[in-house]
Design an enzyme around this catalytic site. Structure first.
Site, PDB file in Angstrom:
ATOM      1  N   HIS A 196     -10.117 -15.579  -1.562  1.00 22.68           N
ATOM      2  CA  HIS A 196      -9.795 -16.886  -2.136  1.00 22.68           C
ATOM      3  C   HIS A 196      -8.540 -17.476  -1.477  1.00 22.68           C
ATOM      4  O   HIS A 196      -8.543 -18.623  -1.050  1.00 22.68           O
ATOM      5  CB  HIS A 196      -9.599 -16.745  -3.642  1.00 22.68           C
ATOM      6  N   TRP A 225      -4.384 -23.063  -8.973  1.00 23.94           N
ATOM      7  CA  TRP A 225      -3.937 -22.479 -10.246  1.00 23.94           C
ATOM      8  C   TRP A 225      -3.780 -20.977 -10.064  1.00 23.94           C
ATOM      9  O   TRP A 225      -4.614 -20.358  -9.385  1.00 23.94           O
ATOM     10  CB  TRP A 225      -4.996 -22.787 -11.311  1.00 23.94           C
ATOM     11  N   ASP A 263     -14.804 -14.846  -0.907  1.00 29.99           N
ATOM     12  CA  ASP A 263     -14.066 -15.366  -2.054  1.00 29.99           C
ATOM     13  C   ASP A 263     -14.742 -14.892  -3.339  1.00 29.99           C
ATOM     14  O   ASP A 263     -15.858 -15.306  -3.650  1.00 29.99           O
ATOM     15  CB  ASP A 263     -14.045 -16.895  -1.993  1.00 29.99           C
ATOM     16  N   SER A 274      -8.560 -24.840  -4.240  1.00 32.25           N
ATOM     17  CA  SER A 274      -9.033 -24.274  -5.500  1.00 32.25           C
ATOM     18  C   SER A 274      -9.030 -25.335  -6.596  1.00 32.25           C
ATOM     19  O   SER A 274      -9.739 -26.338  -6.491  1.00 32.25           O
ATOM     20  CB  SER A 274      -8.193 -23.053  -5.867  1.00 32.25           C
ATOM     21  N   MET A 275      -8.229 -25.176  -7.645  1.00 31.65           N
ATOM     22  CA  MET A 275      -8.171 -26.183  -8.694  1.00 31.65           C
ATOM     23  C   MET A 275      -7.802 -27.551  -8.130  1.00 31.65           C
ATOM     24  O   MET A 275      -8.256 -28.585  -8.619  1.00 31.65           O
ATOM     25  CB  MET A 275      -7.171 -25.767  -9.773  1.00 31.65           C
TER      26      MET A 275
END
Length: 278
Positions: free
Chosen positions: A258, A33, A229, A99-100
């Site tokens: 990240h 995202w 991150d 991530s998401m």
């Protein structure tokens, strides 16, 4: 352009845009995202050239997929992934969630099992549970932080994602790990996303508890994370996911932010390929 229909809104189909390249064991890449499958630009060629069939897709609300009003919860997002896997009749697939996107990997396996899945990768991923609460004191996002997300997106979504993308690739204030044109490119991708989807997804990736889903993982699993991150800190996510999945492999990349699949693409790709070959 290839699409698979995953539902309807009123009388209009909700379609996911996907790309399917190469041949060999299938690898499905699930983006973070608020970006799109374009964020895998450094990974697709490396995987295809190493003999894998690579499937990327845009989450509903982002990229070239439909932008419906609803459906930005993980049960629906995992169902979307399931529809794509069934549509392509994939077996022996590796699911790689960034991530998401790691949430889709967790919820997919938790709900649909491993009949079609051989391996999994959590890359800078949000599981097991980001929300900080009485039953999850190790979480990294509290109500005030989530309210800040919501207020920022509602007030000026473009300014919000501009700053978010800057932080995405930053380490301890250093912002030169990617070029300014590349940063602006990612801002443009984020800006084109659904305003409603951009907002709703923040609640989904914060407040969805994947701890139960991780108990279903009996397949080889790689957890790869940057030790710097600042968006999804390793201590509240990757470390706990690796501890929750017996036999998982943990790779912690030094000085990586990240967006490590971009800033540290060579190392990231080498670790993923080594895991796939193994």
């Amino acid at each position: 352009m290839p699409y698979v229909t995953v539902g309807q809104e009123n009388t209009t189909d909700v379609g996911l845009y996907y790309e399917d390249h190469g041949s060999g064991p299938p690898v499905v890449l699930i983006h973070g995202w608020p970006l799109s499958s374009r964020s895998w630009e450094q990974q697709v060629p490396a995987l295809v050239e190493d003999g894998y069939r690579v499937i990327t897709y845009d989450r509903r609300g982002f990229g070239a997929s439909s932008q419906p009003w609803d459906g930005y919860d993980y049960d629906t997002l995992a169902a979307d992934l399931h529809t794509l896997i069934e549509h392509l009749d994939l077996t022996g697939a590796t699911l790689i969630g960034f991530s998401m996107g790691g949430g889709e990997v967790a919820r997919y396996v938790g709900r649909y099992g491993i009949e079609r899945v051989a391996k999994a990768v959590f890359a800078a991923a949000v599981p097991p549970y980001l929300y900080k609460s009485s039953d999850n004191p190790e979480g990294g996002i509290d109500d005030a932080t989530l309210t800040g997300f919501h207020d920022g997106i509602r007030a000026d979504r473009i300014a919000f994602v501009d700053q978010f993308v800057t932080n995405f690739f930053a380490v301890r204030g250093r912002t030169d790990l990617v070029s300014e044109p590349l940063r602006r490119y990612n801002v443009a991708i984020a800006a084109a996303g659904s305003p409603k989807g951009t907002l709703d997804c923040t609640t989904a990736f914060t407040k969805t508890d994947f701890r139960g889903d991780l108990k279903a993982f009996t397949i080889p699993t790689l957890v790869i994370h940057g030790d710097s991150d600042a968006i999804v800190p390793f201590e509240v996510s990757g470390r706990r996911t690796a501890e929750a999945i017996d036999g998982s492999k943990l790779v912690l990349i030094p000085d990586a932010p990240h967006g490590l699949n971009v800033t540290h693409a060579q190392t990231f790709n080498a670790e993923v390929l080594a895991f796939l070959r193994g």
